[in-house]
Design a protein around this motif. Structure first.
Motif, PDB file in Angstrom:
ATOM      1  N   ILE A  41       0.846  -1.182   0.000  1.00  0.00           N
ATOM      2  CA  ILE A  41       0.000   0.000   0.000  1.00  0.00           C
ATOM      3  C   ILE A  41       0.889   1.242   0.000  1.00  0.00           C
ATOM      4  CG2 ILE A  41      -0.224   0.168   2.522  1.00  0.00           C
ATOM      5  CD1 ILE A  41      -3.207   0.880   2.007  1.00  0.00           C
ATOM      6  N   TYR A  96      -9.164  10.957   5.931  1.00  0.00           N
ATOM      7  CA  TYR A  96      -8.064  10.024   5.710  1.00  0.00           C
ATOM      8  C   TYR A  96      -8.285   8.728   6.481  1.00  0.00           C
ATOM      9  CZ  TYR A  96      -5.599  14.171   3.982  1.00  0.00           C
ATOM     10  OH  TYR A  96      -5.247  15.290   3.279  1.00  0.00           O
ATOM     11  N   THR A  97      -7.426   7.756   6.177  1.00  0.00           N
ATOM     12  CA  THR A  97      -7.333   6.535   6.971  1.00  0.00           C
ATOM     13  C   THR A  97      -5.901   6.404   7.457  1.00  0.00           C
ATOM     14  OG1 THR A  97      -9.082   5.417   5.716  1.00  0.00           O
ATOM     15  CG2 THR A  97      -7.575   4.027   6.974  1.00  0.00           C
ATOM     16  N   VAL A 152      -3.572   7.325   4.176  1.00  0.00           N
ATOM     17  CA  VAL A 152      -4.081   7.079   2.830  1.00  0.00           C
ATOM     18  C   VAL A 152      -5.453   7.724   2.736  1.00  0.00           C
ATOM     19  CG1 VAL A 152      -2.816   4.913   2.494  1.00  0.00           C
ATOM     20  CG2 VAL A 152      -5.108   4.848   3.488  1.00  0.00           C
ATOM     21  N   ARG A 153      -5.888   7.986   1.519  1.00  0.00           N
ATOM     22  CA  ARG A 153      -7.211   8.572   1.307  1.00  0.00           C
ATOM     23  C   ARG A 153      -8.286   7.512   1.077  1.00  0.00           C
ATOM     24  NH1 ARG A 153      -7.848  13.987   0.411  1.00  0.00           N
ATOM     25  NH2 ARG A 153      -5.951  15.249   0.304  1.00  0.00           N
ATOM     26  N   THR A 154      -7.900   6.248   1.027  1.00  0.00           N
ATOM     27  CA  THR A 154      -8.859   5.175   0.768  1.00  0.00           C
ATOM     28  C   THR A 154      -9.770   4.976   1.973  1.00  0.00           C
ATOM     29  OG1 THR A 154      -7.153   4.073  -0.543  1.00  0.00           O
ATOM     30  CG2 THR A 154      -9.102   2.778   0.019  1.00  0.00           C
ATOM     31  N   GLU A 198     -13.658   0.644   1.412  1.00  0.00           N
ATOM     32  CA  GLU A 198     -12.928   0.166   0.231  1.00  0.00           C
ATOM     33  C   GLU A 198     -11.758  -0.718   0.637  1.00  0.00           C
ATOM     34  OE1 GLU A 198     -11.888   3.194  -2.567  1.00  0.00           O
ATOM     35  OE2 GLU A 198     -13.850   4.178  -2.415  1.00  0.00           O
ATOM     36  N   LEU A 199     -11.108  -0.401   1.744  1.00  0.00           N
ATOM     37  CA  LEU A 199     -10.015  -1.244   2.221  1.00  0.00           C
ATOM     38  C   LEU A 199     -10.520  -2.633   2.592  1.00  0.00           C
ATOM     39  CD1 LEU A 199      -8.046   1.315   4.408  1.00  0.00           C
ATOM     40  CD2 LEU A 199      -7.182   0.148   2.364  1.00  0.00           C
TER      41      LEU A 199
END
Length: 256
Positions: free
Chosen positions: A154, A179-180, A191-193, A197-198
């Protein structure tokens, strides 16, 4: 008025089921619609619905895992699985403790399912221990998924740097506004996911949701403690902080 939830990650199929339910069971109040298993389990814990329509394949927790936890979180909730896998479903449901709908959903099939669920609700029927046997049978027959292989690496931001992080080195993910947070033994990155989605991209056998905002690497857990209310606290192998496990997700750790 009976209450229900619908958990289906595909928006078109979810809307179709809601529309069909509106005609087949007009007095059913849909108290929550969910796109993933974790949200579905939280909705079941919060609302204690009379019936839950669960897609078997969902991001994060599968419909089977949600159903297993529902036995503790809301024992009176009737379960209806929604599945595309006719070849293994029919035999597993012969016991009659739960029902299933085959995609695409036929109105006459839904009408029959609604009648059976209504009868079980009226009689106060619970699964009587049969749900666990059905879930074991379904797990054994579940076809291999054709989704992309789980993430291995990632890309995340740490200050002005961009880091390439091996997923196996991640202790947990935690939602933080837009963010995450990606937490490893060496510190955090961003991360912006989104969490949802993760969940769909990570290996579900290794990464589990333990809270609405947290996904943990099961290999990073050193121990779990339970308090008097039934909630849990995870200790990690390579991180000093502890992670709370919401009561909703505690049934997933009953064997630890």
């Amino acid at each position: 008025m009976p209450k229900g939830i619908v958990a289906e990650d595909e928006a078109l199929l979810r809307d179709e089921l809601l529309s069909l339910l509106g005609r087949a069971w007009p007095d059913l109040e849909i108290v929550a619609t969910c796109e993933d298993g974790g949200t579905a389990l939280e909705a079941i814990e919060a609302h204690k619905p009379d019936v839950a329509f669960l897609d078997i394949r969902m991001p994060g927790l599968t419909g089977l895992e949600v159903a297993a936890a529902t036995a503790s979180a809301s024992p009176g909730t009737q379960v209806v699985f929604v599945t595309a896998y006719n070849q293994y479903a029919i035999d597993a449901f012969d016991r009659g403790a739960v029902d299933y709908l085959l995609k695409p959903i036929a109105p006459d099939r839904l009408a029959a399912t609604v009648q059976r669920v209504q009868a079980r609700i009226a009689s106060g029927m619970k699964d009587g221990g049969e749900l666990a046997a059905i879930l074991d049978q379904l797990r054994a027959r579940l076809p291999a998924t054709s989704k992309a292989p789980p993430l291995v690496w990632i890309t995340a931001s740490a200050g002005k740097e961009t880091r390439l992080i091996l997923v196996d080195d991640i202790a947990y993910f935690q939602a933080d506004n837009k963010y995450t947070v990606v937490m490893t033994k060496d510190g955090e990155a961003l991360v912006r996911t989104p969490i949802r989605e993760l969940l769909d991209a990570l290996d579900p056998n290794v990464f589990k949701q333990i809270h609405r905002s947290t996904i943990v690497n099961m290999k990073a857990i050193s121990s779990i403690a339970r308090d008097e209310s039934g909630r849990g606290t995870l200790r990690l192998r390579n991180r000093p902080e502890t992670l709370p496990v919401s009561l909703t997700f505690m049934p997933l750790f009953k064997n630890m």
